[in-house]
Structures are given as structure tokens and as C-alpha cells.
Design an enzyme around this catalytic site. Sequence first.
Site, PDB file in Angstrom:
ATOM      1  N   HIS A   1       0.813  -1.211   0.000  1.00 49.28           N
ATOM      2  CA  HIS A   1       0.000   0.000   0.000  1.00 49.28           C
ATOM      3  C   HIS A   1       0.849   1.264   0.000  1.00 49.28           C
ATOM      4  CE1 HIS A   1      -3.106  -2.752   2.178  1.00 49.28           C
ATOM      5  NE2 HIS A   1      -3.104  -2.938   0.875  1.00 49.28           N
TER       6      HIS A   1
ATOM      7  N   GLU B   1      -3.384  -6.300  -9.643  1.00 43.36           N
ATOM      8  CA  GLU B   1      -2.033  -6.063  -9.144  1.00 43.36           C
ATOM      9  C   GLU B   1      -1.079  -7.009  -9.867  1.00 43.36           C
ATOM     10  OE1 GLU B   1      -2.298  -6.516  -4.901  1.00 43.36           O
ATOM     11  OE2 GLU B   1      -3.958  -5.101  -4.764  1.00 43.36           O
TER      12      GLU B   1
ATOM     13  N   GLU C   1      -3.771 -13.407  -4.106  1.00 41.28           N
ATOM     14  CA  GLU C   1      -2.750 -12.366  -4.237  1.00 41.28           C
ATOM     15  C   GLU C   1      -1.534 -12.622  -3.346  1.00 41.28           C
ATOM     16  OE1 GLU C   1      -3.846  -8.516  -2.460  1.00 41.28           O
ATOM     17  OE2 GLU C   1      -5.886  -9.305  -2.262  1.00 41.28           O
TER      18      GLU C   1
END
Length: 402
Positions: A229, A259, A355
Site C-alpha cells: 500500500h 495487481e 494475491e
Amino acid sequence: MENIIKIQNGEKTTPTFSAAEMTSRQTRLRALMAENNVDAVLFSSYQNINYYADFLYCSFGRLFGLVMTQDKAVTISANIDGGQPWRRSFAQNVIYTDWQRDNYFRAVQGELSAPGTLGVEYDHINVENLGKLQAAFPETKIVDISKLVMALRMVKSDEEIALIRNGARIADIGGEACREAIAAGVPEYEVALASTGAMVREIAATYPHVELLDTWTWFQSGINTDGAHNPVTTRKIEDGDILSLNCFPMIAGYYTALERTLFCGHASDRHLELWNVNVKVHRRGLELIKPGVRCCDIAAELNEIYKEHGLLQYRTFGYGHSFGVLSHYYGREAGLELREDIETVLEPNMVVSMEPMIMLPESMDGAGGYREHDILVVHEDGAENITGFPFGPEHNIVGRLR
């Protein structure tokens, strides 16, 4: 000056979801309330107000609410926002003014006549406001309803899945714009701007009646890839940099994501080795997502792959999470995360990500953060990957010298 007012300015906007969809959500909530002997609910969070009323508020230091009983639904908003909350809400709306402190709680009192039991979100309301609510309803038993309601949100309707599917498609568009903008010498923010602009335009074209807010891109290069982040900076991409592409279209409070790990120009042998391990974990994770599987068991099996390669200690977070009404500044369906401590069983119409991420610090060969991210819809007989953007070294060594 009045403490409580109504502003029904203009006409109701075109809603995100059908009236049947919104009625179904409220009906299921009311059934949950009846089963748990809860007379009324006061939602205060972005996610639940948006989920049950199709209204995403802008707090700016003020309180907002949604009162739900067996026969009413009323959003409570601040005077500063005028008629917009009424236009957006699949509910009635009342407004509190600033002319007297704590008018918000007077508005709540006006909509509730001393319920025996009042459900609130303990994971959102703070201690000060809980105390004020207790003072406003001294004879009422106040209970936490947040986890029960979260479980309702974790299983998506067909209309929700259709919106999430479009979000994944739009994230892919942002990814393509991001990839096209990558070049040595280009600052991170320019790549992010290209991606965000492409996504906002496609959201506007697909959903011309929604509010356009909160879509964003995190694009990280070099050392900035160490955190999932980390914000965009002015750092310029260098030839051979590891890169992280993070595209996040927001549609009516619904978050989707793409992503990817990329490299500018070329990648070293060690970088390729690490990248391929992470891709191996990602591929296996995609295979494991199916109905009847526990979240914790997915995490445990994927841990073994990292362990085989001596990389488990470089894993940075869980392997995925639920999608729906959530964002980086509000809400998360914590009961549906692919982590060792979550025993939730996957079931049809859940939507989750895969992820995996590892991060090696700057002192090590192959330093950087590696992350891939796809979104999957769980069906009766398996799971459907709705992310189309390719991953891995054969696709994502990109960019050029300027």
C-alpha cells in the site's frame, strides 16, 4: 434555527442496483434482526450504509447513519451535504444541522422510540459516540451486529457479481494504460495518472449515472515496491527496476483490483527466480479456490511452496480477501480472508482474490516486492477467474528507454 430538517432537492437519482435487489438486502437484514431479537439497527459505517441504502457518504468529521427497523429505513446526514443524500438513498432521509452540538443523536432519537434492543457496529463506532448513544437511549440494550451483518455481505447477489465483473474488466483497462506509460525516466505519478484516467473514463461510459469518486492507482518502482500500500511518489523509473502495478476502480463503493509485478526493460536471474516462485504460488492458489474449501487450508498449502524455496519468512500478508463494498479507507470483510486463522468455508457467490506477495529487503539479491492478484467468483462446481491481464515474466518485462 431548526435542529432536524429535510431537503428533498431535485429527484431521486438512477440507482446502482434494482429496487428488487435493494429490497432483498433489506429483507434479509430484517430477517436477521428478527432471528436475533434486535428491534432496530443504527449503521454508522460507509460499507453498511452503502450496502443497504446505496448511499456512500463523505464524512469530513461528521457522523452519518442508517436507521433500520422492521418497517422503516432512514439515512441520517449532515446539512452540509444538502439534498444529495436524499437523492442517492434507497431510503427516506433526515438531516441534522450544526446549530446545536450532538444534533446527530437527536436525529436518531427522532427515528427510534426507545427500542428494547439496538444493534450497532462495534467495529466502527468509537467509545465517545457509543457513550452518547447510550445516554440518548438509557433504557435500550445496545448490542454488536457487525459480524452477523458482515456474513450476509460475504455472499454476493447476481447484480453485485455483474458489477464486480465490470470492475475487474475496467481494472484490466487501467493495467493496459499503466503498462503503456512505463518507461525508464518516467515518474511513478505519471504512470498512475494514465491508469486512473483510463479507468474513470470507462466507469463513466459503463455507468453514466454513478458518482465518480475514489478510483485510484498505486504504481511503485524499485524500493517503493516493498509495501503493498505504498503511495505514489515522484521517483523516476530506472532501467531494470522491479515495478508494482496496482489498479483500483471504484464503482458505487464497490472495489475491484488488478495487481501485477513487472520489470522495466530486463530482470536479473535472481529476480526472475523469485518472481517465478511467486507465480507458482499464484497459479496453485487459483487452483485451490473452490466451494467447500476452508480459507485456512488454502493458506497452509501455499505456505508449503514458499517453505520449499526458503521464502516463507518473506511473505508479507494473507493470500487474498473478499470483494464487494470495501475500500482502502473503509470496511473489509475480515471473515473471508485467506489466512491461517480464518476457518470460513468458501461457498457459491463468494468473490475472493488470490494475491500472494513476498518482499526481500534492499540488502538481498533480488530485492523488491513481488505480487500478483486475480479476482475469482466461486460457483457451484469451481471458481471463475474474472481478471484478464496476464502475469509472469513472459508478459510483464516491459518499458523502454526514453
